[in-house]
Design an enzyme around this catalytic site. Structure first.
Site, PDB file in Angstrom:
ATOM      1  NE  ARG A  56      -3.002   0.279   3.227  1.00 36.60           N
ATOM      2  CZ  ARG A  56      -2.485   0.795   4.222  1.00 36.60           C
ATOM      3  NH1 ARG A  56      -2.327   2.118   4.500  1.00 36.60           N
ATOM      4  NH2 ARG A  56      -2.427   0.245   5.602  1.00 36.60           N
ATOM      5  CE1 TYR A 109     -16.672   9.044 -16.350  1.00 39.77           C
ATOM      6  CE2 TYR A 109     -15.442   9.021 -14.193  1.00 39.77           C
ATOM      7  CZ  TYR A 109     -16.082   8.718 -15.071  1.00 39.77           C
ATOM      8  OH  TYR A 109     -16.707   7.446 -14.865  1.00 39.77           O
ATOM      9  CG  ASP A 181      -8.579  13.707 -16.245  1.00 45.86           C
ATOM     10  OD1 ASP A 181      -8.058  13.477 -17.325  1.00 45.86           O
ATOM     11  OD2 ASP A 181      -9.801  13.149 -15.634  1.00 45.86           O
ATOM     12  CE  LYS A 206     -12.146   5.467 -18.988  1.00 46.66           C
ATOM     13  NZ  LYS A 206     -11.899   5.987 -17.801  1.00 46.66           N
TER      14      LYS A 206
HETATM   15  N1  PLP Z   1     -11.232  11.360 -16.299  1.00 45.15           N
HETATM   16  C1  PLP Z   1     -11.697  11.037 -17.331  1.00 45.15           C
HETATM   17  C2  PLP Z   1     -11.539  12.150 -18.392  1.00 45.15           C
HETATM   18  C3  PLP Z   1     -12.493   9.876 -17.625  1.00 45.15           C
HETATM   19  O1  PLP Z   1     -13.186   9.735 -18.739  1.00 45.15           O
HETATM   20  C4  PLP Z   1     -12.582   8.888 -16.600  1.00 45.15           C
HETATM   21  C5  PLP Z   1     -13.534   7.640 -16.853  1.00 45.15           C
HETATM   22  O2  PLP Z   1     -14.214   7.484 -17.938  1.00 45.15           O
HETATM   23  C6  PLP Z   1     -11.844   9.254 -15.264  1.00 45.15           C
HETATM   24  C7  PLP Z   1     -11.350  10.335 -15.284  1.00 45.15           C
HETATM   25  C8  PLP Z   1     -12.374   8.206 -14.248  1.00 45.15           C
HETATM   26  O3  PLP Z   1     -11.201   6.987 -14.325  1.00 45.15           O
HETATM   27  P1  PLP Z   1     -11.621   5.509 -13.481  1.00 45.15           P
HETATM   28  O4  PLP Z   1     -12.893   4.983 -14.214  1.00 45.15           O
HETATM   29  O5  PLP Z   1     -10.241   5.157 -13.924  1.00 45.15           O
HETATM   30  O6  PLP Z   1     -11.705   5.961 -12.197  1.00 45.15           O
END
Ligand code: PLP
Length: 388
Positions: A56, A109, A181, A206
């Site tokens: 962890r 998101y 992000d 992704k």
């Molecule tokens: N950021 C973006 C732009 C996303 O499209 C997503 C999920 O689709 C996330 C963060 C969240 O990621 P996770 O599903 O790995 O928690």
């Protein structure tokens, strides 16, 4: 090693020799690590030694992934998380306290948006959503308590493009941290830290993974001491750690990131152009189209325009369109080899209020495509058949 090209670093990283001369690093699938004696315990626990204690907190497979992604983003250090949302929520909570304000771009998101709106506010953190595609909206904010500016560029699902350098320049004058992000662009297409951002977060689920078989996240920064604090003061305590097996799969994914992003972007550009010229399509959202808002900014901060396209139907129903598709699969997530399609208003962005969805243009007519790396002629044929 750091001065090598992107693909060389994505394949080799800081790699040292492996046990048994194995080409690939082993997966250190262990929860705990053995100490030689109490002096060893003291050295590790006081960070005099970089040996390991417990997964962890750290693990050699995770460390290899963190080192590699940090080189690729042009950062100094990184922390791996169990998911993109773990990376986002932990990073924001590490930078904010009750009474502080976070400024966020209004389209994010879905879970990032609901995390801010429903959870950060519950802990006394003020959240301002605004349209950061217009930098003047940022300059208008008068609150002195702003500590963080957070956005995605391109944003999910409408591909809004935000000027990273301009936001970062403004933030520096006020000691505000900029957190971006970078999931849609990946470090291959865009390095926000080089434009002045403080922290980059990713859903590694992704493109970094690329094969739809991992849920993971990561945060990268040019400030090594902040990353140590994020890791040992927050990630370790909240507990959203990545598993060694997932880190190993992500190391494998990174090796092909550059060629996959080239192909995703090439396919997406062709799909966007096809949709843009189709009589049944009302509007196309793709930063590679010269008519798209802030296309020039995208061209200056991105190497290519990425693999995500959204569009709106002029006539016909969204459900008929998705049901006619054969090759494209109806699924949330993105960045996989397979082309995926989804309806944000009904799927990833359900957490937005109906009125907000309408204000931001996420009607049920908006469809998001994650262009895969199949032959683009097959993808376009599938879309064309469904548009009729
Ligand atoms: N950021 C973006 C732009 C996303 O499209 C997503 C999920 O689709 C996330 C963060 C969240 O990621 P996770 O599903 O790995 O928690």
């Amino acid at each position: 090693m750091i001065k090598k090209g992107f693909s060389t670093n994505a394949i080799h990283g800081l790699h040292k020799n492996n046990p048994c001369n194995a080409l690939n690093s082993p997966i250190f699938q262990t929860s705990t690590f053995v100490f030689n004696n109490l002096q060893h315990v003291e050295d590790v626990m006081s960070f005099k030694s970089s040996d390991y204690v417990y997964t962890r907190g750290n693990n050699p497979t995770l460390r290899e992934f963190e080192e590699k992604i940090s080189i690729l983003e042009g950062g100094k250090a990184a922390v791996a998380f169990a998911s993109g949302m773990a990376a986002i929520s932990t990073t924001l909570l590490s930078l904010l306290k009750p009474g502080d304000t976070v400024v966020m771009h209004r389209t994010l998101y879905g879970s990032a948006y609901t995390f801010a709106k429903n959870i950060l506010t519950r802990y006394g953190i003020n959240v301002i959503f605004t349209d950061l595609t217009e930098i003047s909206n940022l300059y208008k904010i008068e609150e002195s308590s702003v500590k963080v500016i957070y956005f995605e560029t391109p944003s999910n699902p409408n591909l809004d493009i935000i000027d990273i350098a301009k936001v970062s320049e403004f933030a520096k004058t006020k000691e505000i941290k900029v957190v971006i992000d970078n999931t849609f662009a990946t470090p291959y297409l865009q390095n926000p830290l080089k434009f002045g951002a403080d922290v980059v977060v990713h859903s590694a689920t992704k493109y970094i993974c690329g094969h739809g078989d991992v849920v993971g996240g990561v945060a990268v920064s040019g400030d090594e001491s902040y990353i140590n604090e994020l890791k040992f003061g927050y990630m370790c305590e909240f507990g959203g750690v990545m598993s060694p097996f997932d880190a190993w799969l992500l190391l494998r994914g990174l090796k092909t990131l550059s060629i996959r992003m080239e192909k995703h972007s090439e396919n997406a550009m062709k799909i966007a152009e096809f949709l843009d010229n189709h009589k049944n399509v009302e509007k196309v959202y793709y930063p590679g189209l010269s008519s798209f808002k802030n296309h020039g900014i995208a061209a200056s901060q991105m190497k290519l325009f990425g693999g995500i396209i959204s569009f709106e139907l002029k006539k016909g129903s969204t459900s008929e369109f998705v049901e006619k598709l054969k090759l494209l699969k109806l699924a949330v997530s993105l960045g996989d080899c397979e082309s995926l399609v989804q309806v944000p208003a009904l799927m990833t962005h359900r957490g937005y209020e109906r009125t907000e969805l309408e204000n931001f243009g996420f009607t049920e007519k908006m469809i998001r495509i994650s262009a895969g790396i199949e032959d683009v002629s097959d993808i376009i044929e599938d879309i064309e058949n469904a548009l009729i």
